[in-house]
Design a protein around this motif. Structure first.
Motif, PDB file in Angstrom:
ATOM      1  N   GLU A 435     -14.880  -2.125 -16.873  1.00  0.00           N
ATOM      2  CA  GLU A 435     -15.741  -3.101 -16.205  1.00  0.00           C
ATOM      3  C   GLU A 435     -15.683  -4.428 -16.948  1.00  0.00           C
ATOM      4  O   GLU A 435     -15.645  -4.452 -18.180  1.00  0.00           O
ATOM      5  CB  GLU A 435     -17.194  -2.610 -16.150  1.00  0.00           C
ATOM      6  CG  GLU A 435     -18.118  -3.574 -15.423  1.00  0.00           C
ATOM      7  CD  GLU A 435     -19.565  -3.109 -15.406  1.00  0.00           C
ATOM      8  OE1 GLU A 435     -20.398  -3.782 -14.789  1.00  0.00           O
ATOM      9  OE2 GLU A 435     -19.856  -2.068 -16.046  1.00  0.00           O
ATOM     10  N   SER A 436     -15.684  -5.535 -16.188  1.00  0.00           N
ATOM     11  CA  SER A 436     -15.665  -6.868 -16.787  1.00  0.00           C
ATOM     12  C   SER A 436     -16.518  -7.801 -15.946  1.00  0.00           C
ATOM     13  O   SER A 436     -16.455  -7.777 -14.710  1.00  0.00           O
ATOM     14  CB  SER A 436     -14.228  -7.405 -16.862  1.00  0.00           C
ATOM     15  OG  SER A 436     -14.199  -8.691 -17.442  1.00  0.00           O
ATOM     16  N   ARG A 437     -17.355  -8.618 -16.641  1.00  0.00           N
ATOM     17  CA  ARG A 437     -18.167  -9.641 -15.991  1.00  0.00           C
ATOM     18  C   ARG A 437     -18.033 -10.944 -16.756  1.00  0.00           C
ATOM     19  O   ARG A 437     -18.013 -10.936 -17.990  1.00  0.00           O
ATOM     20  CB  ARG A 437     -19.652  -9.246 -15.958  1.00  0.00           C
ATOM     21  CG  ARG A 437     -19.996  -8.125 -15.017  1.00  0.00           C
ATOM     22  CD  ARG A 437     -21.463  -7.768 -15.103  1.00  0.00           C
ATOM     23  NE  ARG A 437     -21.797  -6.727 -14.153  1.00  0.00           N
ATOM     24  CZ  ARG A 437     -22.695  -6.843 -13.186  1.00  0.00           C
ATOM     25  NH1 ARG A 437     -23.371  -7.974 -13.056  1.00  0.00           N
ATOM     26  NH2 ARG A 437     -22.955  -5.847 -12.367  1.00  0.00           N
ATOM     27  N   TRP A 438     -17.974 -12.059 -16.030  1.00  0.00           N
ATOM     28  CA  TRP A 438     -17.848 -13.375 -16.651  1.00  0.00           C
ATOM     29  C   TRP A 438     -18.805 -14.339 -15.952  1.00  0.00           C
ATOM     30  O   TRP A 438     -18.805 -14.441 -14.720  1.00  0.00           O
ATOM     31  CB  TRP A 438     -16.419 -13.903 -16.535  1.00  0.00           C
ATOM     32  CG  TRP A 438     -15.427 -13.063 -17.277  1.00  0.00           C
ATOM     33  CD1 TRP A 438     -14.833 -11.906 -16.841  1.00  0.00           C
ATOM     34  CD2 TRP A 438     -14.929 -13.295 -18.588  1.00  0.00           C
ATOM     35  NE1 TRP A 438     -13.996 -11.415 -17.808  1.00  0.00           N
ATOM     36  CE2 TRP A 438     -14.022 -12.240 -18.891  1.00  0.00           C
ATOM     37  CE3 TRP A 438     -15.155 -14.295 -19.541  1.00  0.00           C
ATOM     38  CZ2 TRP A 438     -13.350 -12.168 -20.098  1.00  0.00           C
ATOM     39  CZ3 TRP A 438     -14.479 -14.230 -20.747  1.00  0.00           C
ATOM     40  CH2 TRP A 438     -13.593 -13.170 -21.011  1.00  0.00           C
ATOM     41  N   LEU A 439     -19.585 -15.039 -16.749  1.00  0.00           N
ATOM     42  CA  LEU A 439     -20.541 -16.021 -16.226  1.00  0.00           C
ATOM     43  C   LEU A 439     -20.303 -17.354 -16.923  1.00  0.00           C
ATOM     44  O   LEU A 439     -20.252 -17.426 -18.155  1.00  0.00           O
ATOM     45  CB  LEU A 439     -21.978 -15.556 -16.492  1.00  0.00           C
ATOM     46  CG  LEU A 439     -23.098 -16.564 -16.187  1.00  0.00           C
ATOM     47  CD1 LEU A 439     -23.179 -16.814 -14.686  1.00  0.00           C
ATOM     48  CD2 LEU A 439     -24.432 -16.071 -16.727  1.00  0.00           C
ATOM     49  N   ARG A 440     -20.172 -18.419 -16.129  1.00  0.00           N
ATOM     50  CA  ARG A 440     -20.007 -19.760 -16.673  1.00  0.00           C
ATOM     51  C   ARG A 440     -20.831 -20.743 -15.844  1.00  0.00           C
ATOM     52  O   ARG A 440     -20.965 -20.593 -14.621  1.00  0.00           O
ATOM     53  CB  ARG A 440     -18.529 -20.193 -16.662  1.00  0.00           C
ATOM     54  CG  ARG A 440     -17.617 -19.364 -17.571  1.00  0.00           C
ATOM     55  CD  ARG A 440     -17.970 -19.571 -19.028  1.00  0.00           C
ATOM     56  NE  ARG A 440     -17.039 -18.901 -19.925  1.00  0.00           N
ATOM     57  CZ  ARG A 440     -17.192 -17.665 -20.400  1.00  0.00           C
ATOM     58  NH1 ARG A 440     -18.259 -16.959 -20.037  1.00  0.00           N
ATOM     59  NH2 ARG A 440     -16.302 -17.146 -21.220  1.00  0.00           N
TER      60      ARG A 440
END
Length: 577
Positions: A435-440
């Protein structure tokens, strides 16, 4: 002299000086407008800052202010290396609409002919200190810049304080200017003296042993002083959970050795947590937690948690034993019970595990575990009970900035587990989940992307527990579909879940007010038995409210893969990372 008194004596004047330099406004009172012509950019801004603001709009004060403007403008030009400028000023306009016209011909600048920066003392061999000297923004041939010269001095002095050169001083700090040749020589000779060392750390009597507290110290007695070492000790003591208040204080040096005292207040022996929430996936939810930060004087701790919702009920406990180093390496014993009931599946699971958690570099955490599970389940009209012994590993990292409502962050998780009948398991299988999550965030714009894949390999799928199979759909996966409703179904239409999982999502948010955001999103994914099976798509829009207890999300989603385009309302709470 103690370290705190040194900081007061040297750092505070530098900070005050910097604040004064930055505090001069560029725009004057409405009764007097300053117009500077002939220069641009930083040079023009510096002239305006040095001209300043009149104390009042009294005509006499304005005339005196205008008379001093030429001298002040020259000081502003000289600060940036222009010693041969021509400045003319004149006051124009009528009362109430005055303009101070400043015409500048900067002339040729004064350049640095010779730059002599030298370190003497133990700092001469300190590579970190040498790197600071090399990074100073002064070079031979550059236009003289007094601000950079002062910044270089402050950088040297602050580095000395940070790294323990408390006897350091400038033997020479001088700018020699030749107006005729338009050249300047800069001399900075700094004598660092000896670097102080860190001494023993003294702790008060606490419910945990002195030995355990000493293991939280990130330095050894006799190590060179560094302010970050002291700050890290403070953080370690707070993060241990054993203390409610921490204050680490360097003491007066003795023979260039600085003892350290930790002032501590013990944490409450028992801590209770209560949480209420709601999500369309599970409905109303109640969470109760109990934590005992120190069960024994060696720092063993215990925490338990129970969760009750319409579809899931659970009870779990973790007993932790600190290893070495205590905050980065722990042995844990885990036990739990969980019941989950959905439309087509019903499962009840008992778990017992032993695991070792270890902090790796760059924020990564590794968990090695050996887990025993007994699960009773009903799926697709079939009832079964399976016992498994599952060795495995999880590698994870979570980073975030922004507190309860992060504006930047990412989360990565990889779990691998496998078992065999020779380990006492009823089924041979192996399972992988990533699982991978990215927030910018960029100004008012916010982007969130996530992806999840999983695979289950077994020759006896029918006996594989429901909790190890894959299904998707819901608030945190493919919106527009019910919680855990996507996946393979049997001939009767009952969901039996699948061997594989693939989910991806992209969301764009825009801040419309301080605590409000609008969002639009697209989700795609499914659980299946064959990688060639079709994916389900969901899309929609939502509202985000940053409440005092954290973000609250309301999404309006459509399952656009279905012929009748089902609509669902999704409501959830908590941070996105």
């Amino acid at each position: 002299m103690t370290v705190p008194s040194l900081i007061r004596a040297r750092v505070l004047p530098m900070l005050l000086g910097t604040a004064l330099l930055c505090a001069v406004p560029v725009t004057l009172l409405a009764e007097l407008t300053v117009r500077v012509d002939g220069v641009t950019g930083a040079l023009r801004d510096n002239v305006a800052r040095h001209i300043g603001t009149p104390l009042s709009d009294d005509p006499r004060i304005l005339r005196r202010f205008a008379a001093r403007a030429e001298e002040n403008a020259q000081r502003g030009l000289q600060a940036l290396g222009y010693y041969h400028a021509t400045v003319t000023t004149r006051l124009e306009g009528e009362p109430g609409n005055r303009v101070l016209q400043v015409d500048v011909d900067p002339g040729e600048p004064t350049r640095i002919r010779r730059l002599d920066i030298r370190l003497d003392g133990e700092a001469e061999d300190d590579r970190a200190f040498v790197a600071v000297i090399e990074a100073i923004a002064l070079r031979e041939g550059d236009v003289l810049h007094h601000g950079r010269y002062e910044s270089a001095k402050r950088s040297i002095e602050s580095t000395a304080l940070t790294r323990g050169y408390f006897d350091g001083r400038f033997q020479t700090s001088r700018i020699s200017i030749s107006r005729e040749r338009r050249e300047a020589d800069i001399t900075l000779h700094y004598i660092s003296g000896p670097r102080y060392k860190l001494g023993a750390v003294r702790f008060p009597e606490m419910p945990v042993t002195q030995s355990l507290m000493q293991r939280l110290v990130p330095f050894s007695e006799g190590d060179p002083y560094h302010s970050e070492s002291v700050a890290r000790l403070n953080r370690n003591l707070l993060n241990s959970g054993y203390f409610s208040e921490v204050r680490v204080r360097p003491q007066e040096a003795v023979d260039h050795v600085i003892p350290v005292v930790a002032e501590l207040t013990e944490a409450r022996p028992n801590r209770m947590d209560v949480g209420l929430g709601y999500a369309t996936d599970v409905g109303p939810r109640l969470r109760l937690g109990w934590r005992k930060p120190y069960v024994t004087e060696d720092g063993h701790s215990l925490r338990t948690e129970t969760e009750i919702s319409e579809v899931r009920q659970s009870l779990s406990g973790v007993y932790s034993m600190p290893l070495d180093p205590p905050l980065e390496h722990q042995l844990q014993f885990v036990g739990g019970w969980q019941r989950e009931k959905l439309d087509d599946t019903d499962s009840e699971k008992l778990t017992a595990a032993i695991q070792r958690q270890r902090q790796l570099t760059r924020g990564w955490q590794q968990t090695l575990f050996l887990r025993w599970e007994r699960e009773k389940f009903e799926v697709g009209g079939q009832r079964d009970e399976t016992t498994l012994t599952l060795p495995g590993s999880t590698l994870s990292r979570t980073r975030s900035r922004g507190g309860m409502d992060p504006h930047w962050g990412d989360r990565q998780t990889a779990t691998v587990t496998a078992t065999h009948p020779e380990l006492g398991s009823d089924v041979q299988l192996s399972r992988v989940r990533l699982e991978s999550r990215w927030l910018r965030t960029y100004g008012r714009h916010r982007g969130l992307v996530r992806a999840e894949v999983g695979a289950l390999f077994t020759e006896d799928f029918d006996r594989t527990p429901v909790s190890l199979r894959f299904a998707t759909g819901g608030d945190q996966s493919v919106r527009g579909y019910a919680y855990q409703s996507l996946g393979p179904r049997d001939d009767r239409g009952d969901l039996i879940r699948g061997r594989y999982l693939a989910v991806a999502s992209a969301e764009y948010g825009y801040q419309v007010a301080n605590n409000w955001r609008l969002a639009t999103f697209y989700d795609v994914g499914n659980a299946f038995d064959d990688w060639g099976d079709s994916l389900k798509e969901g899309a929609g829009f939502g509202v985000r409210w940053i409440s005092p207890v954290g973000p609250i999300r309301l999404d309006f989603a459509w399952g656009i893969s279905e012929r009748d385009t089902p609509f669902r309302l999704h409501f959830s709470m908590g941070p996105e990372i």
